[in-house]
Write a protein that holds these residues in place. Structure first.
Motif, mmCIF file in Angstrom:
data_model
loop_
_atom_site.group_PDB
_atom_site.id
_atom_site.type_symbol
_atom_site.label_atom_id
_atom_site.label_comp_id
_atom_site.label_asym_id
_atom_site.label_seq_id
_atom_site.Cartn_x
_atom_site.Cartn_y
_atom_site.Cartn_z
ATOM 1 N N MET A 1 0.821 -1.208 0.000
ATOM 2 C CA MET A 1 0.000 0.000 0.000
ATOM 3 C C MET A 1 0.854 1.256 0.000
ATOM 4 O O MET A 1 0.588 2.207 -0.740
ATOM 5 N N LEU A 2 1.897 1.267 0.836
ATOM 6 C CA LEU A 2 2.759 2.440 0.886
ATOM 7 C C LEU A 2 3.530 2.599 -0.421
ATOM 8 O O LEU A 2 3.677 3.713 -0.938
ATOM 9 N N LYS A 3 4.040 1.488 -0.964
ATOM 10 C CA LYS A 3 4.757 1.568 -2.231
ATOM 11 C C LYS A 3 3.860 2.141 -3.327
ATOM 12 O O LYS A 3 4.286 2.989 -4.130
ATOM 13 N N ALA A 4 2.612 1.687 -3.382
ATOM 14 C CA ALA A 4 1.686 2.144 -4.413
ATOM 15 C C ALA A 4 1.339 3.624 -4.234
ATOM 16 O O ALA A 4 1.320 4.394 -5.207
ATOM 17 N N ALA A 5 1.072 4.018 -3.002
ATOM 18 C CA ALA A 5 0.717 5.418 -2.751
ATOM 19 C C ALA A 5 1.891 6.340 -3.049
ATOM 20 O O ALA A 5 1.721 7.430 -3.617
ATOM 21 N N ALA A 6 3.099 5.908 -2.669
ATOM 22 C CA ALA A 6 4.282 6.727 -2.927
ATOM 23 C C ALA A 6 4.549 6.839 -4.424
ATOM 24 O O ALA A 6 4.955 7.899 -4.919
ATOM 25 N N ALA A 7 4.317 5.750 -5.170
ATOM 26 C CA ALA A 7 4.535 5.782 -6.611
ATOM 27 C C ALA A 7 3.605 6.782 -7.300
ATOM 28 O O ALA A 7 3.952 7.367 -8.331
ATOM 29 N N GLN A 8 2.434 7.006 -6.708
ATOM 30 C CA GLN A 8 1.485 7.983 -7.243
ATOM 31 C C GLN A 8 1.770 9.404 -6.755
ATOM 32 O O GLN A 8 1.096 10.345 -7.178
ATOM 33 N N TRP B 1 1.305 10.391 -3.702
ATOM 34 C CA TRP B 1 0.306 10.743 -2.703
ATOM 35 C C TRP B 1 0.880 10.800 -1.292
ATOM 36 O O TRP B 1 0.292 11.431 -0.404
ATOM 37 N N LEU B 2 1.982 10.086 -1.050
ATOM 38 C CA LEU B 2 2.598 10.059 0.269
ATOM 39 C C LEU B 2 4.109 10.182 0.124
ATOM 40 O O LEU B 2 4.690 9.755 -0.879
#
Length: 324
Positions: free
Chosen positions: A280-287, A289-290
């Motif tokens: 989840m963190l990897k995906a959000a960071a890739a966007q 968003w975090l």
């Protein structure tokens, strides 16, 4: 009272915040999960876990050396078993020349001082993808415990320092402890997955090992996410049966359970920050968003603050690079 007492005085500078910080992460807090596969020269990225890999034995040795040089001194081994070696009884799990047994020896040959923990469960070896022997659509408890005990002895014989049963069968800690004692492995420790919940956060891990259940789910043996007091009962029973370390899994959504158990027991408490949390963190960071690194360290700090002595995390290497 205010204005005599101003709490912000202790937040006024980075130096002051560092001086009074209550929770401090160090490399020695981390347990590094490693996925091992057959082959040579294999370093295969797991699609649902960006930046994390399945490793063949030669690559495992290189990884262990890198971890050791980073002051990461404990690993938790999982193996991806070829389909042709899977059956309902977990026969391959007891093979003295099996992938897990060879992986243990590979780690110890590369770094004799590395603490080696091993996953003890049938799901990577099961043709059904379940953590126990299946009969008429049910997961058998006592028959499974016999295999788990034999598997633990096999891991200890290969050189494992700690066996980590992750199955959630009733009474398996006692079965394993007695088997280890009977075979002379009195110093082999047990880290029990004592409060392992039937969570929806495990998906990427099951992709990594191709160990998703072939039918149904794992709710008849893993815990109901709605239950709190049951976690304390499970954990205390495991300690009474001989567990040296207890674990809560998953991590972030269960920090209340971590604190409850930490308040109740006097053995080390581990937390597994699981694959879904990582993804989840990897995906959000890739966007975008975090902030990946800031959120990662905040999450890890919260786990330790909740009471964890040991953090099993796929972020271990990234965290240690930042901390150093």
């Amino acid at each position: 009272m205010y204005p005599i007492i101003r709490n912000r005085r202790l937040r006024a500078s980075a130096a002051m915040r560092n001086l009074v910080r209550e929770t401090i992460l160090t490399p020695h807090d981390f347990l590094v999960p490693l996925f091992v596969t057959e082959g040579k020269g294999v370093r295969e990225e797991i699609p649902s876990m960006p930046g994390y890999y399945r490793l063949s034995l030669d690559q495992l040795a290189a990884e262990v050396n890198e971890l050791w040089n980073m002051n990461l001194q404990a690993v938790l081994l999982f193996v991806k078993v070829p389909d042709n070696l899977k059956d309902n009884e977990g026969t391959e799990a007891l093979n003295p020349d099996g992938l897990m047994q060879r992986a243990i020896k590979e780690v110890k040959n590369a770094q004799p001082g590395m603490l080696v923990m091993t996953d003890v469960a049938l799901d990577p070896f099961s043709s059904y993808g379940h953590d126990g022997i299946v009969a008429d659509g049910k997961i058998l408890n006592d028959e499974t415990n016999e295999v788990l005990a034999a598997m633990s002895v096999s891991h200890a014989a290969a050189g494992a320092d700690v066996v980590a049963p992750s199955d959630m069968m009733d009474g398996r800690i006692l079965s394993i402890r007695e088997a280890l004692e009977d075979e002379g492995f009195i110093d082999t420790a047990i880290m029990s997955y004592s409060a392992k919940y039937a969570s929806s956060f495990y998906g990427p891990f099951r992709d990594a090992l191709d160990s998703a259940p072939g039918f149904g789910d794992k709710k008849t043996y893993q815990m109901d996410p709605a239950n709190r007091f049951e976690a304390i009962k499970e954990t205390q029973m495991d300690i009474d049966e001989g567990a040296d370390i207890v674990m809560v899994k998953p991590g972030l959504a269960y920090l209340d359970i971590v604190r409850e158990i930490r308040n109740e027991v006097d053995v080390p408490v581990a937390v597994y920050q699981v694959s879904g949390e990582y993804a989840m963190l990897k995906a959000a960071a890739a966007q975008g968003w975090l902030d990946h690194d800031a959120v990662m360290l905040e999450q890890l700090t919260s786990i330790k603050r909740a009471g964890a002595n040991i953090i099993a995390s796929y972020f271990a290497k990234e965290a240690v690079r930042l901390l150093s």
